[in-house]
Scaffold this motif. Structure first.
Motif, PDB file in Angstrom:
ATOM      1  N   HIS A 151       0.998  -1.476   0.204  1.00  0.00           N
ATOM      2  CA  HIS A 151       0.179  -0.085  -0.055  1.00  0.00           C
ATOM      3  C   HIS A 151       0.489   1.986  -0.106  1.00  0.00           C
ATOM      4  CE1 HIS A 151      -2.512   2.998   2.189  1.00  0.00           C
ATOM      5  NE2 HIS A 151      -3.440   3.311   0.924  1.00  0.00           N
ATOM      6  N   ALA A 152       1.907   1.625   0.951  1.00  0.00           N
ATOM      7  CA  ALA A 152       2.258   2.896   1.249  1.00  0.00           C
ATOM      8  C   ALA A 152       3.825   2.431   1.750  1.00  0.00           C
ATOM      9  CB  ALA A 152       1.872   3.305   2.375  1.00  0.00           C
ATOM     10  N   GLY A 153       3.699   0.913   1.185  1.00  0.00           N
ATOM     11  CA  GLY A 153       5.635   1.038   1.499  1.00  0.00           C
ATOM     12  C   GLY A 153       6.289   0.828   3.194  1.00  0.00           C
ATOM     13  N   PRO A 208       1.590  -1.379  10.280  1.00  0.00           N
ATOM     14  CA  PRO A 208       1.030  -0.895  11.021  1.00  0.00           C
ATOM     15  C   PRO A 208       1.050   0.704  10.886  1.00  0.00           C
ATOM     16  CG  PRO A 208       3.844  -1.243  11.041  1.00  0.00           C
ATOM     17  CD  PRO A 208       2.807  -1.839  10.093  1.00  0.00           C
ATOM     18  N   CYS A 209       1.102   1.163   9.888  1.00  0.00           N
ATOM     19  CA  CYS A 209       0.392   2.415   9.030  1.00  0.00           C
ATOM     20  C   CYS A 209      -0.819   2.604   8.821  1.00  0.00           C
ATOM     21  CB  CYS A 209       1.436   3.260   7.774  1.00  0.00           C
ATOM     22  SG  CYS A 209       3.307   2.854   8.435  1.00  0.00           S
ATOM     23  N   HIS A 210      -1.535   1.478   8.161  1.00  0.00           N
ATOM     24  CA  HIS A 210      -2.923   2.094   7.568  1.00  0.00           C
ATOM     25  C   HIS A 210      -3.688   0.561   7.864  1.00  0.00           C
ATOM     26  CE1 HIS A 210      -0.185   4.586   4.911  1.00  0.00           C
ATOM     27  NE2 HIS A 210      -0.981   5.540   5.383  1.00  0.00           N
ATOM     28  N   CYS A 254      -9.632  -3.891   2.285  1.00  0.00           N
ATOM     29  CA  CYS A 254      -8.254  -3.796   3.206  1.00  0.00           C
ATOM     30  C   CYS A 254      -7.481  -2.927   1.884  1.00  0.00           C
ATOM     31  CB  CYS A 254      -7.106  -5.146   2.490  1.00  0.00           C
ATOM     32  SG  CYS A 254      -5.476  -5.047   3.015  1.00  0.00           S
ATOM     33  N   VAL A 255      -6.981  -1.401   2.044  1.00  0.00           N
ATOM     34  CA  VAL A 255      -6.582  -0.460   1.625  1.00  0.00           C
ATOM     35  C   VAL A 255      -5.052  -0.829   1.503  1.00  0.00           C
ATOM     36  CG1 VAL A 255      -7.156   1.061   3.440  1.00  0.00           C
ATOM     37  CG2 VAL A 255      -5.259   0.846   3.378  1.00  0.00           C
ATOM     38  N   SER A 256      -5.153  -2.416   0.930  1.00  0.00           N
ATOM     39  CA  SER A 256      -3.846  -2.463   0.135  1.00  0.00           C
ATOM     40  C   SER A 256      -4.264  -2.680  -1.068  1.00  0.00           C
ATOM     41  CB  SER A 256      -2.853  -3.744   1.045  1.00  0.00           C
ATOM     42  OG  SER A 256      -1.835  -4.006  -0.565  1.00  0.00           O
ATOM     43  N   PRO A 257      -3.330  -2.080  -2.376  1.00  0.00           N
ATOM     44  CA  PRO A 257      -4.501  -2.335  -3.625  1.00  0.00           C
ATOM     45  C   PRO A 257      -3.736  -3.713  -4.470  1.00  0.00           C
ATOM     46  CG  PRO A 257      -2.018  -1.067  -4.121  1.00  0.00           C
ATOM     47  CD  PRO A 257      -2.274  -1.665  -2.288  1.00  0.00           C
ATOM     48  N   ASN A 275      12.878  -5.510  -4.809  1.00  0.00           N
ATOM     49  CA  ASN A 275      11.282  -4.248  -3.929  1.00  0.00           C
ATOM     50  C   ASN A 275      10.856  -3.756  -5.523  1.00  0.00           C
ATOM     51  OD1 ASN A 275      12.267  -4.178  -1.109  1.00  0.00           O
ATOM     52  ND2 ASN A 275      14.013  -3.193  -2.069  1.00  0.00           N
ATOM     53  N   PHE A 276       9.472  -4.042  -5.101  1.00  0.00           N
ATOM     54  CA  PHE A 276       8.395  -3.403  -5.913  1.00  0.00           C
ATOM     55  C   PHE A 276       7.774  -2.374  -5.390  1.00  0.00           C
ATOM     56  CE2 PHE A 276       8.350  -7.902  -5.501  1.00  0.00           C
ATOM     57  CZ  PHE A 276       9.161  -8.385  -6.935  1.00  0.00           C
ATOM     58  N   TYR A 277       6.740  -1.372  -6.250  1.00  0.00           N
ATOM     59  CA  TYR A 277       6.472  -0.032  -6.319  1.00  0.00           C
ATOM     60  C   TYR A 277       5.807   0.024  -5.736  1.00  0.00           C
ATOM     61  CZ  TYR A 277       9.622   2.183  -9.585  1.00  0.00           C
ATOM     62  OH  TYR A 277      10.589   2.164 -10.294  1.00  0.00           O
TER      63      TYR A 277
END
Length: 202
Positions: free
Chosen positions: A129-131, A146-148, A162-165, A190-192
């Protein structure tokens, strides 16, 4: 017999006062070839060192895109047979465009030994989602961000909503025998983040 000296006959025109002999002219063809050869040699001397310098400067960038290599991560015996994931740091020679630093931490993976087998799954520990880095909660048998508040099952699939895409990013791994002992190797990448598509960073 007469004593008079006979006179030489006079010229028809007066002599030119400042006339001097002229040097023979250089053939124009020879000058052309000499000039062309000088230009070609000069260009060759300048181009070869410049090309060699550019190749050396950008060589690390060219090699960086060759794909992830399998890295030695952990002994298979360190993984619980229950299927509970364990986190391991990834150490490798860090290479950027102009530096090479040996044995540096470049990321973290979770390894999960499938119950009753020697097969292993590997996940990048970064939330898509945000790394942020996820952690595994045994009491829930889930990964938590822990972030979102994104959550993932032990097999990496999302717990909805889930907010993760996308699910946790799986990594290629294999088990090799070294001196009779099974060792887990992982192709770390690592991925975007923030994208539905799983796209590896260059």
């Amino acid at each position: 017999m007469s004593d008079e000296i006979p006179l030489a006959p006079l010229p028809d025109k007066p002599a030119t006062k400042y006339s001097t002999p002229q040097a023979p002219e250089t053939p124009p063809r020879r000058g052309f070839f000499s000039g062309a050869a000088s230009i070609a040699i000069g260009a060759l001397i300048g181009v070869v060192p410049t090309a060699a310098g550019l190749a050396t400067l950008f060589d690390p960038l060219r090699r960086k895109g060759s794909g992830a290599k399998l890295l030695r991560v952990a002994s298979l015996d360190t993984l619980p047979t229950s299927g509970e994931p364990r986190a391991f740091p990834i150490l490798a020679d860090y290479v950027d465009a102009w530096n090479r630093l040996p044995n540096q931490p470049i990321g973290t993976v979770y390894l999960r030994r499938l119950p009753g087998t020697d097969k292993v799954e590997a996940f990048n520990a970064t939330c898509p989602h945000a790394g942020c880095m996820v952690s595994f909660k045994p009491e829930r048998n889930q990964f938590q961000c822990p972030c979102h508040t994104s959550a993932f099952e032990a097999d990496g699939s999302r717990v909805m909503p889930c907010v993760s895409p996308r699910d946790l990013d799986g990594l290629k791994c294999e088990v090799r025998k070294e001196e009779g002992q099974p060792v887990v190797y992982v192709a770390f990448e690592n991925f975007y983040s923030g994208m539905h598509e799983k796209k590896a960073k260059a």
